[in-house]
Structures are given as C-alpha cells and as structure tokens.
Scaffold this active site. Structure first.
Site, PDB file in Angstrom:
ATOM      1  N   ASP A 100      31.542  35.888  43.262  1.00 28.88           N
ATOM      2  CA  ASP A 100      33.065  35.316  43.953  1.00 28.88           C
ATOM      3  C   ASP A 100      32.794  35.548  45.376  1.00 28.88           C
ATOM      4  OD1 ASP A 100      35.865  35.373  44.211  1.00 28.88           O
ATOM      5  OD2 ASP A 100      35.722  35.859  42.074  1.00 28.88           O
ATOM      6  N   ASP A 202      36.979  31.828  46.669  1.00 28.51           N
ATOM      7  CA  ASP A 202      38.407  32.116  46.766  1.00 28.51           C
ATOM      8  C   ASP A 202      39.378  31.457  47.505  1.00 28.51           C
ATOM      9  OD1 ASP A 202      40.046  34.535  45.624  1.00 28.51           O
ATOM     10  OD2 ASP A 202      40.570  34.802  47.672  1.00 28.51           O
ATOM     11  N   GLU A 265      38.384  27.721  43.975  1.00 19.42           N
ATOM     12  CA  GLU A 265      39.709  28.030  43.338  1.00 19.42           C
ATOM     13  C   GLU A 265      40.906  27.034  44.169  1.00 19.42           C
ATOM     14  OE1 GLU A 265      42.874  31.885  42.638  1.00 19.42           O
ATOM     15  OE2 GLU A 265      41.674  31.382  44.417  1.00 19.42           O
ATOM     16  N   HIS A 326      41.805  36.146  35.702  1.00 16.37           N
ATOM     17  CA  HIS A 326      42.235  37.178  36.152  1.00 16.37           C
ATOM     18  C   HIS A 326      43.660  37.234  36.760  1.00 16.37           C
ATOM     19  CE1 HIS A 326      40.465  35.789  39.740  1.00 16.37           C
ATOM     20  NE2 HIS A 326      40.970  36.897  40.280  1.00 16.37           N
ATOM     21  N   ASP A 327      44.152  35.925  37.011  1.00 17.36           N
ATOM     22  CA  ASP A 327      45.466  36.074  37.826  1.00 17.36           C
ATOM     23  C   ASP A 327      46.422  35.581  37.173  1.00 17.36           C
ATOM     24  OD1 ASP A 327      44.430  36.856  40.403  1.00 17.36           O
ATOM     25  OD2 ASP A 327      43.868  34.786  40.807  1.00 17.36           O
TER      26      ASP A 327
HETATM   27  C1  NOJ Z   1      42.722  34.713  44.482  1.00 18.48           C
HETATM   28  C2  NOJ Z   1      42.121  35.484  43.633  1.00 18.48           C
HETATM   29  O1  NOJ Z   1      41.933  35.170  42.439  1.00 18.48           O
HETATM   30  C3  NOJ Z   1      43.317  36.757  43.365  1.00 18.48           C
HETATM   31  O2  NOJ Z   1      42.958  37.675  42.340  1.00 18.48           O
HETATM   32  C4  NOJ Z   1      43.260  37.205  44.836  1.00 18.48           C
HETATM   33  O3  NOJ Z   1      44.500  38.450  44.727  1.00 18.48           O
HETATM   34  C5  NOJ Z   1      43.936  36.217  45.702  1.00 18.48           C
HETATM   35  N1  NOJ Z   1      42.934  35.112  45.838  1.00 18.48           N
HETATM   36  C6  NOJ Z   1      43.696  36.831  47.331  1.00 18.48           C
HETATM   37  O4  NOJ Z   1      42.356  36.906  47.470  1.00 18.48           O
END
Ligand code: NOJ
Length: 532
Positions: A100, A202, A265, A326-327
């Site tokens: 990542d 990211d 992402e 994970h989000d």
């Molecule tokens: C995306 C990530 O997937 C998330 O977990 C994170 O909080 C934010 N970017 C900020 O880096």
C-alpha cells in the site's frame, strides 16, 4: 490455463489488514511474522497476490495511512528483514505481494513536514500545501476534510494554513512540486528494487488540487446522516486533470521493471473512474471498481452497473471488482449472511480481477464496537453516523481457541462473538462451507480460461436474476444468480444445455441441465454449456 495475460489480470488479490490478520509476537496487533505463518493458508485458498495495508513507520493516527518514513517498516510489524523474508516466502509459493503506497499525504511527524512547517523559506517550504489565511483570518477556502471539519489547519510559525484531506495529522503533499514527485518516486523505487510486485495507491485521485484553490460547490444531495464532509462536492480538491501527468510518471517508473502493477484507490462515478486507465499505457493498471460496495444490493441495479462498466472500459482497460475493504462495512453485514454465497459467486465470476477482503471468505460480519472501544479517528470525529471502520477491521478468525488463534494477548479490537463457530478451522472441515465455496471459485478461475479471461455477455433470465455468459474459445459458462428468497425456475429454452459446474450450495456439481433450471432462494450456479 493459457498464460496470455498478466498475473494481475488472471489472478485473485487478497487484502490483508496487517493489524488484524495474525499476531506473531503476542502484543495483540498483527505483524509480518504473523502473515508469514499464514501463507500456507493463502496458498491453499488459491489467491495469487496479497495486498498489505500500510506497514511503514507511522504514529498511527490513521493506523498506518499517516506515514512518517516511506522506506522502513514500523517496529510493531517487524523489520525490513522480516519484510524480505515474507516477500521471499510469498514468491516461493508463487504469490505476489502488493504494498500500500500513500503518496497524497504524510504524517505530520514526517521529517519533511517538520522542515516544511519551520519557516516560509526553508528548502521544503513548498513540499506541502500552504496558503495564506483568507482576509478575515479564516481558512483560505471552504474545502472540507474527509474526516470532518475544515480541510485547513492554521500553523502559527508560518502564519499560514496547510491543507489536509484527512486528519490534521496527515498534511497533503504538494504534488505540483517536481521535487516531491522525485522523492516519492524514489520511495517507490526502493520497494521495487526489493522485489515488490506492485502498489495499491492510496486516494490517487486526490493527488493534485485546483491551482486556483476555488471554493467547492454545495452538494445538492447532502443529508446530515452522510457526515459533514459530504456537504460539499469535491470538485476542486480531487480528480483534477493534471493528476494524470503525475500518474504517468509513476507508471513510467513501474514500466522499467518487469511484471509490476499499480491499482489506484478511486471513489468516482464510472465515467470518471475509467479515465484513470490513462490514454495509451500511461495510467494505473487497475482503477479500483467499488461499484458493488457503493450501490444497493439489487439485481436490476447490479445488471445495469455491470453493463455500464463493461461499456465504459477503454479498449486497453482491464476490469476489476471489489466487494469489501477496510474502509467499508463487511459484505456479510451489508447483504446479510444468507447472500454471502451469492456475493462470492458474483465477485469471482465477473470479468476482471477480483479483490477479496480478509475474512470475507468466512462470512465475517461487522463487529459491534462500543464507544469506549472506538479506535478509528473517523468514528471519533463524526460519532454515531455508522461511518466508523473498526467494525470491519476485527481480528481474523482462525480457530475456536482463545482470541480465535489471532493472538495470545488481548487483541487491539474486539473479536467477533461468533468466532467459535465462524473460523477457518471449522469451515475447512466442512466441505459445504462458505470457505470451500470461495476456494472452489478461486480454483475454477485457474481451471477455466472462460472465467479468468473470457468475454462477458449479459444473459437475460428474469427480474430477480443476474445472469451472464463467460466465453473463451470453445469454453462457454453460464452464471445464474438468484437474488430472490424464493425459488426461481429459469427457462433456458433451446438456448443452452449442459451440466452444473458449481452451485453456491456446493451440492449440485455434475447435475445435467436442459430446458429449465430450478434455483433455490439466493442460489447461484455456474453451468458448463456443452451444446448450442
Ligand atoms: C484511504 C484509506 O483506504 C483509508 O483507510 C485512509 O483512512 C485514507 N485513505 C487516508 O489515507
């Protein structure tokens, strides 16, 4: 399987949230040694690549997405030697490793930021996004942080504001500065030289902001439950045209190494998402397609989304699909336990690279988190709206021993209450478990080119069904997914006959199919067509 495609096209990616996968040193937090211990499981499951959420040194304000050194490992997770050992052992099993990479922002504890904030004229003064206050002394514009409140933080030393798309502890880098680009490309090179196979990048669509720092417009669809950060549209702080130039630089770097990839992402509507493939070969290899995460679980909408996505892909654009990460809330909690099998079959039979989120193969659900247990800064900043991400980050459920075999110590987040029943060991023993369904689906992709690389063609089978054909040379598979609780009879007419290759029940393999096919409520099948 004919190896006509790249590994990241044919393969299945498995996301590991390292804090929660396996604790190797008994401190209640997962680590690299723990992941190593579980590589055999991942090989058994059949995944081709693992993506590990950030493992770099970090104050952990956002659990690793606040990086204070891009070229080392956080002691909580281990050392660079542990990393090299993990990479070697993954490669020995034919598995790729995707890191990542978090280029949009650093931690406020990164030495670059310490230097940048020290004065207005230091060599790194413009490595971050500094602006003078508005005439009234307030923030330079109305941009909001995705984690609540203004996106601007005042710094008394410089007498200026810096921009942070996320926490104030995560200042955004100034990607318009070539020196920043060079430094970040150097960090990528560090890991590429060590042998990593790719990067998940990211918030890649955030990298470049509007040159004129224009105010963002109101979001006409805003409702309070969405969280304050959604009050405005992100028109000027994300998805700016110049972002593609910096992505092209990353791509150029990757292309110097054989067989590497990057997946971006990106949460954007499909027509914007597909621009991230770039023109020619200058974009990301895969812009994450999160449609199945964001949309209502409805067969009509899902059919439309697949068709729209397939139609929007540029000629060189390889598709991909994601059910969880994970989000977001766990797929089992979003669609309910009864439909997790259907979701698995959808994810693993659509055209394109599937990315699995650890534990979804067991049907792990969101774990309730009491206010005292909250870890996630998003929940702390905007409590009670259901935005918190801790519920989907609970420790992996390996067996029915203490803490599900995840750790000998108290885990950093609570274990799911159901772990004595829902765990790898129990499901590995049960040939009809969800885990076995995932495993079979993954292995079918190895056995059938039609699934891994074949064409996609919609198959109309009734309002409550999602159906499609996957075809490659003389292979022809029909996937039928019943989104209704009730049984459905699908009339295949003279169109198709064959036999069931796999049912979500794992109980109908080899059953002949002709004329009509009866599907149970929430059942999915893959039919191998052997006539017509
Ligand atoms: C995306 C990530 O997937 C998330 O977990 C994170 O909080 C934010 N970017 C900020 O880096």
């Amino acid at each position: 399987m004919l190896k006509k495609h790249q590994w990241w096209q044919e393969g299945v990616v498995y996301q590991i949230y390292p804090r929660s996968f396996q604790d190797g040193n008994g401190d209640g937090v997962g680590d690299l040694a723990g992941i190593r211990q579980r590589l055999d499981y991942l090989a058994w499951l059949g995944v081709d690549a693992i993506w590990i959420s950030p493992i770099y040194p970090s104050p952990m304000a956002d659990f690793g997405y606040d990086v204070s050194n891009y070229t080392d490992i956080h002691p909580l997770f281990g050392t660079l030697d542990d990393f090299d050992a993990l990479l070697a052992e993954a490669h020995a099993r034919g598995m790729r490793l995707i890191l990542d990479f978090v280029p949009n922002h650093t931690s406020d504890q990164h030495p670059w930021f310490a230097e940048s904030r020290a004065s207005r004229d230091n060599p790194k003064h413009d490595w971050y996004i500094w602006r003078d206050p508005a005439p009234d002394g307030g923030p330079p514009n109305n941009w909001l942080s995705s984690f609540g409140g203004s996106g601007w933080q005042y710094d008394a030393t410089r007498g200026q504001y810096y921009y942070h798309a996320f926490l104030k502890e995560q200042p955004d880098l100034n990607w318009r500065n070539p020196a920043v680009q060079d430094a970040m490309l150097d960090a990528m090179r560090f890991w590429l030289d060590r042998g990593v196979d790719g990067f998940r990048i990211d918030v890649i669509w955030h990298l470049i902001k509007d040159e004129d720092f224009r105010h963002n417009p109101d979001n006409p669809e805003y409702e309070a439950h969405m969280g304050e950060h959604r009050r405005l549209l992100s028109t000027y702080n994300t998805d700016r045209p110049e972002v593609h130039d910096v992505i092209a630089r990353m791509r150029e770097l990757l292309d110097h190494y054989p067989d590497r990839m990057m997946v971006g992402e990106i949460y954007l509507p499909v027509e914007r998402l597909v621009t991230y493939y770039g023109t020619g070969a200058g974009g990301v290899h895969l812009p994450f397609n999160f449609q199945l995460i964001g949309m209502a679980w409805d067969p009509v909408l899902i059919r439309a989304a697949i068709d729209q996505y397939e139609a929007a892909l540029p000629p060189h654009g390889w598709p991909n699909w994601v059910l969880g990460n994970h989000d977001n809330h766990r797929i089992a909690s979003r669609v309910g336990a009864a439909q997790t099998r259907l979701a698995a079959m959808l994810l693993l039979t659509l055209r394109g690279t599937p990315t699995l989120y650890y534990g979804d193969e067991l049907g792990m659900a969101d774990v309730p988190i009491s206010p005292q247990q909250v870890q996630d800064p998003l929940e702390k900043n905007m409590p009670g709206l259901g935005l918190g991400r801790d519920p989907a980050r609970s420790p992996m459920q390996w067996d029915d021993s203490v803490n599900a075999g995840f750790s000998t110590a108290e885990p950093w987040l609570p274990m799911a209450a159901d772990y004595r029943d829902v765990n790898v060991r129990a499901q590995a023993r049960d040939p009809h478990s969800l885990l076995h369904l995932y495993r079979k689906l993954i292995h079918l992709r190895d056995d059938w080119d039609a699934l891994a690389i074949g064409r996609y063609r919609g198959f109309s089978a009734g309002a409550q069904l999602v159906g499609y054909l996957r075809e490659h040379e003389n292979e022809r598979l029909l996937v039928l997914l019943n989104f209704d609780t009730a049984q459905q009879v699908v009339d295949l007419g003279d169109l198709l006959c064959g036999e069931i290759l796999l049912s979500t029940s794992l109980k109908r393999e080899g059953e002949p199919v002709a004329q009509t096919l009866l599907l149970d409520g929430f059942e999915g099948v893959i039919v191998r067509a052997s006539c017509n």
